[in-house]
Design a protein around this motif. Sequence first.
Motif, PDB file in Angstrom:
ATOM      1  N   GLY A 248       0.776  -1.231   0.000  1.00  0.00           N
ATOM      2  CA  GLY A 248       0.000   0.000   0.000  1.00  0.00           C
ATOM      3  C   GLY A 248       0.808   1.281   0.000  1.00  0.00           C
ATOM      4  N   ILE A 249       2.126   1.184  -0.006  1.00  0.00           N
ATOM      5  CA  ILE A 249       2.965   2.384   0.002  1.00  0.00           C
ATOM      6  C   ILE A 249       3.441   2.671  -1.415  1.00  0.00           C
ATOM      7  N   ASP A 250       3.281   3.913  -1.843  1.00  0.00           N
ATOM      8  CA  ASP A 250       3.821   4.346  -3.132  1.00  0.00           C
ATOM      9  C   ASP A 250       5.244   4.832  -2.878  1.00  0.00           C
ATOM     10  N   PRO A 251       6.254   4.083  -3.331  1.00  0.00           N
ATOM     11  CA  PRO A 251       7.632   4.457  -2.997  1.00  0.00           C
ATOM     12  C   PRO A 251       8.082   5.787  -3.598  1.00  0.00           C
ATOM     13  N   THR A 252       7.364   6.274  -4.590  1.00  0.00           N
ATOM     14  CA  THR A 252       7.743   7.561  -5.184  1.00  0.00           C
ATOM     15  C   THR A 252       7.150   8.737  -4.428  1.00  0.00           C
ATOM     16  N   ALA A 253       6.258   8.454  -3.459  1.00  0.00           N
ATOM     17  CA  ALA A 253       5.574   9.534  -2.757  1.00  0.00           C
ATOM     18  C   ALA A 253       5.868   9.564  -1.258  1.00  0.00           C
ATOM     19  N   VAL A 254       6.835   8.784  -0.803  1.00  0.00           N
ATOM     20  CA  VAL A 254       7.117   8.765   0.636  1.00  0.00           C
ATOM     21  C   VAL A 254       8.036   9.929   1.004  1.00  0.00           C
ATOM     22  N   ALA A 255       7.815  10.427   2.198  1.00  0.00           N
ATOM     23  CA  ALA A 255       8.657  11.509   2.709  1.00  0.00           C
ATOM     24  C   ALA A 255       9.987  10.929   3.188  1.00  0.00           C
ATOM     25  N   PRO A 256      11.066  11.650   2.985  1.00  0.00           N
ATOM     26  CA  PRO A 256      12.360  11.165   3.480  1.00  0.00           C
ATOM     27  C   PRO A 256      12.334  10.995   5.002  1.00  0.00           C
ATOM     28  N   ARG A 257      13.044  10.020   5.489  1.00  0.00           N
ATOM     29  CA  ARG A 257      13.169   9.740   6.925  1.00  0.00           C
ATOM     30  C   ARG A 257      11.824   9.532   7.610  1.00  0.00           C
ATOM     31  N   SER A 258      10.870   8.958   6.881  1.00  0.00           N
ATOM     32  CA  SER A 258       9.565   8.656   7.472  1.00  0.00           C
ATOM     33  C   SER A 258       9.474   7.156   7.726  1.00  0.00           C
ATOM     34  N   LEU A 259       8.458   6.754   8.442  1.00  0.00           N
ATOM     35  CA  LEU A 259       8.236   5.338   8.693  1.00  0.00           C
ATOM     36  C   LEU A 259       7.980   4.595   7.385  1.00  0.00           C
ATOM     37  N   GLU A 260       7.266   5.240   6.474  1.00  0.00           N
ATOM     38  CA  GLU A 260       6.979   4.602   5.181  1.00  0.00           C
ATOM     39  C   GLU A 260       8.261   4.375   4.385  1.00  0.00           C
ATOM     40  N   SER A 261       9.172   5.351   4.395  1.00  0.00           N
ATOM     41  CA  SER A 261      10.428   5.158   3.661  1.00  0.00           C
ATOM     42  C   SER A 261      11.257   4.045   4.295  1.00  0.00           C
ATOM     43  N   LEU A 262      11.222   3.945   5.594  1.00  0.00           N
ATOM     44  CA  LEU A 262      11.919   2.855   6.276  1.00  0.00           C
ATOM     45  C   LEU A 262      11.317   1.502   5.891  1.00  0.00           C
ATOM     46  N   ARG A 263      10.004   1.433   5.791  1.00  0.00           N
ATOM     47  CA  ARG A 263       9.344   0.183   5.399  1.00  0.00           C
ATOM     48  C   ARG A 263       9.693  -0.207   3.961  1.00  0.00           C
ATOM     49  N   VAL A 264       9.787   0.781   3.060  1.00  0.00           N
ATOM     50  CA  VAL A 264      10.150   0.492   1.668  1.00  0.00           C
ATOM     51  C   VAL A 264      11.583  -0.036   1.593  1.00  0.00           C
ATOM     52  N   VAL A 265      12.485   0.622   2.306  1.00  0.00           N
ATOM     53  CA  VAL A 265      13.880   0.165   2.315  1.00  0.00           C
ATOM     54  C   VAL A 265      13.980  -1.226   2.939  1.00  0.00           C
ATOM     55  N   ALA A 266      13.267  -1.453   4.010  1.00  0.00           N
ATOM     56  CA  ALA A 266      13.288  -2.769   4.651  1.00  0.00           C
ATOM     57  C   ALA A 266      12.718  -3.839   3.731  1.00  0.00           C
ATOM     58  N   SER A 267      11.709  -3.498   2.963  1.00  0.00           N
ATOM     59  CA  SER A 267      11.141  -4.443   2.009  1.00  0.00           C
ATOM     60  C   SER A 267      12.171  -4.852   0.962  1.00  0.00           C
ATOM     61  N   MET A 268      12.898  -3.868   0.435  1.00  0.00           N
ATOM     62  CA  MET A 268      13.933  -4.179  -0.555  1.00  0.00           C
ATOM     63  C   MET A 268      15.042  -5.025   0.050  1.00  0.00           C
ATOM     64  N   LEU A 269      15.467  -4.692   1.256  1.00  0.00           N
ATOM     65  CA  LEU A 269      16.533  -5.456   1.903  1.00  0.00           C
ATOM     66  C   LEU A 269      16.098  -6.889   2.197  1.00  0.00           C
ATOM     67  N   LEU A 270      14.861  -7.051   2.663  1.00  0.00           N
ATOM     68  CA  LEU A 270      14.356  -8.398   2.920  1.00  0.00           C
ATOM     69  C   LEU A 270      14.280  -9.201   1.630  1.00  0.00           C
ATOM     70  N   ALA A 271      13.788  -8.596   0.574  1.00  0.00           N
ATOM     71  CA  ALA A 271      13.696  -9.290  -0.715  1.00  0.00           C
ATOM     72  C   ALA A 271      15.067  -9.712  -1.215  1.00  0.00           C
ATOM     73  N   MET A 272      16.035  -8.818  -1.110  1.00  0.00           N
ATOM     74  CA  MET A 272      17.384  -9.160  -1.569  1.00  0.00           C
ATOM     75  C   MET A 272      18.010 -10.236  -0.694  1.00  0.00           C
ATOM     76  N   GLY A 273      17.766 -10.178   0.605  1.00  0.00           N
ATOM     77  CA  GLY A 273      18.296 -11.200   1.517  1.00  0.00           C
ATOM     78  C   GLY A 273      17.698 -12.571   1.240  1.00  0.00           C
ATOM     79  N   LEU A 274      16.382 -12.622   1.079  1.00  0.00           N
ATOM     80  CA  LEU A 274      15.726 -13.900   0.767  1.00  0.00           C
ATOM     81  C   LEU A 274      16.216 -14.456  -0.571  1.00  0.00           C
ATOM     82  N   THR A 275      16.370 -13.578  -1.546  1.00  0.00           N
ATOM     83  CA  THR A 275      16.865 -14.013  -2.857  1.00  0.00           C
ATOM     84  C   THR A 275      18.281 -14.554  -2.734  1.00  0.00           C
ATOM     85  N   ALA A 276      19.122 -13.873  -1.974  1.00  0.00           N
ATOM     86  CA  ALA A 276      20.508 -14.321  -1.799  1.00  0.00           C
ATOM     87  C   ALA A 276      20.570 -15.701  -1.152  1.00  0.00           C
ATOM     88  N   VAL A 277      19.710 -15.944  -0.170  1.00  0.00           N
ATOM     89  CA  VAL A 277      19.685 -17.255   0.491  1.00  0.00           C
ATOM     90  C   VAL A 277      19.324 -18.346  -0.507  1.00  0.00           C
TER      91      VAL A 277
END
Length: 164
Positions: free
Chosen positions: A76-105
Amino acid sequence: MDQRVQRFGYVGALTVAILAAALLSHHLAILLALGPTAYFLALLPSDGDITAKDVLVSHLAAVAAGWIAYLLLAQGIDPTAVAPRSLESLRVVASMLLAMGLTAVVLFRFSAQIATAHVTATVVALGALTSPRALGALVVCVGVVAGLHAAFHETDGRSGKVPA
């Protein structure tokens, strides 16, 4: 057949397949998700160790990892519309990191080392391809890319490797 002509045909077939899938499905993010893979596969030497199974496993794992990460963290988060240093931006970054980590495994576990699968995971984790139709189009396109890789790189039938 001259190796340059075959390579040109291979690169052309990959490019046309990915472009056609993106245009026909109306999900242009497929270009972002698989374009780097076409480039990576085009640069492989003709006797490379990458098999069609590697292409398929790595990218299907990336699609699954990206979708799981998106559903858990960034739905539900639009990554192009999140404010910097917001909870939503943290969730988007965490989503990318989790995806890359799972893929690496998964890539490590199955020895399917195609680094561009992380791009696919990131595109899905960002929410660019999350509807069932978009994911279906992406999966079909991954299958086509793997099939083209198999068709243009004849194997010896035993090891799955290109004969020397």
